[in-house]
Design an enzyme around this catalytic site. Structure first.
Site, PDB file in Angstrom:
ATOM      1  N   GLU A 134      77.790  61.217  58.854  1.00  0.00           N
ATOM      2  CA  GLU A 134      78.073  61.802  59.894  1.00  0.00           C
ATOM      3  C   GLU A 134      77.057  62.791  60.791  1.00  0.00           C
ATOM      4  O   GLU A 134      76.594  62.649  61.816  1.00  0.00           O
ATOM      5  CB  GLU A 134      79.188  62.615  59.810  1.00  0.00           C
ATOM      6  N   ASP A 135      76.950  63.308  59.966  1.00  0.00           N
ATOM      7  CA  ASP A 135      76.249  65.100  60.438  1.00  0.00           C
ATOM      8  C   ASP A 135      74.541  64.787  60.580  1.00  0.00           C
ATOM      9  O   ASP A 135      74.429  65.746  60.750  1.00  0.00           O
ATOM     10  CB  ASP A 135      76.305  66.281  60.127  1.00  0.00           C
TER      11      ASP A 135
END
Ligand code: ZN
Length: 179
Positions: free
Chosen positions: A65-66
């Site tokens: 996600e990051d």
């Protein structure tokens, strides 16, 4: 297949590099790795260390996600199950925040048992980071908003680990005492 200790150790180092320089939300600009260490350790404690892939996925749960990490990379370096656990905990970042939050509540009951535990551990850690002495009005609003939402997500993840669920309930109680 890596030995259990190597799996967890490799995952920790991989996550430390990928999240290098990032800070977490909440109290005191803590390095992001503190959040990952907390989630991984909650998972290790909750399951008494019997599931190395789950603990490794705890270290890695935010890296797709990051950071620019892909699911395929995780499958290759760790295992298909680790990659799949992380994928289950990865929001579609092309959606607006309100939609991502709504989806988390809706999807939680359909996640695998391991992903449910990661989600609860994540919410424990994120709630704890928002609990600070003497919160400003803005910090209080953020805490109330986060806890209200996290409670709904965790409701869909219950039934797999009483200890972890109790930890979450304790964090919510501590948060509500400030609101
Ligand atoms: Zn997280």
């Amino acid at each position: 297949m890596l030995s259990p200790i190597r799996l967890v150790s490799e995952a920790a180092e991989f996550a430390a590099h990928r999240h290098n320089g990032m800070a977490r939300k909440g109290r005191g600009n803590e390095p992001y790795i503190n959040h990952l260490a907390e989630v991984a350790n909650l998972l290790a404690t909750a399951t008494d260390g019997v599931d190395a892939e789950l603990v490794a996925a705890g270290w890695l749960h935010d890296c797709v996600e990051d950071t620019d990490t892909t699911r395929e990379e995780l499958a290759q370096l760790f295992s298909e199950r680790v990659a799949s656990l992380v994928a289950e905990c990865t929001d579609d970042m092309s959606l607006p925040k309100a939609e991502r939050r709504r989806k988390q509540i809706e999807d939680a009951p359909h996640k695998s048992p391991g992903a449910k535990l990661i989600k609860i551990a994540d919410k424990i850690s994120n709630t704890g980071a928002r609990i600070q002495t003497d919160p400003s009005a803005e910090e209080r609003d953020d805490l109330a908003d986060y806890v209200g939402w996290a409670t709904q997500v965790v409701a869909g993840c219950r039934g797999g680990n009483a200890w972890l669920e109790e930890k979450f309930d304790d964090a919510v109680k501590a948060a509500r005492a400030l609101l």
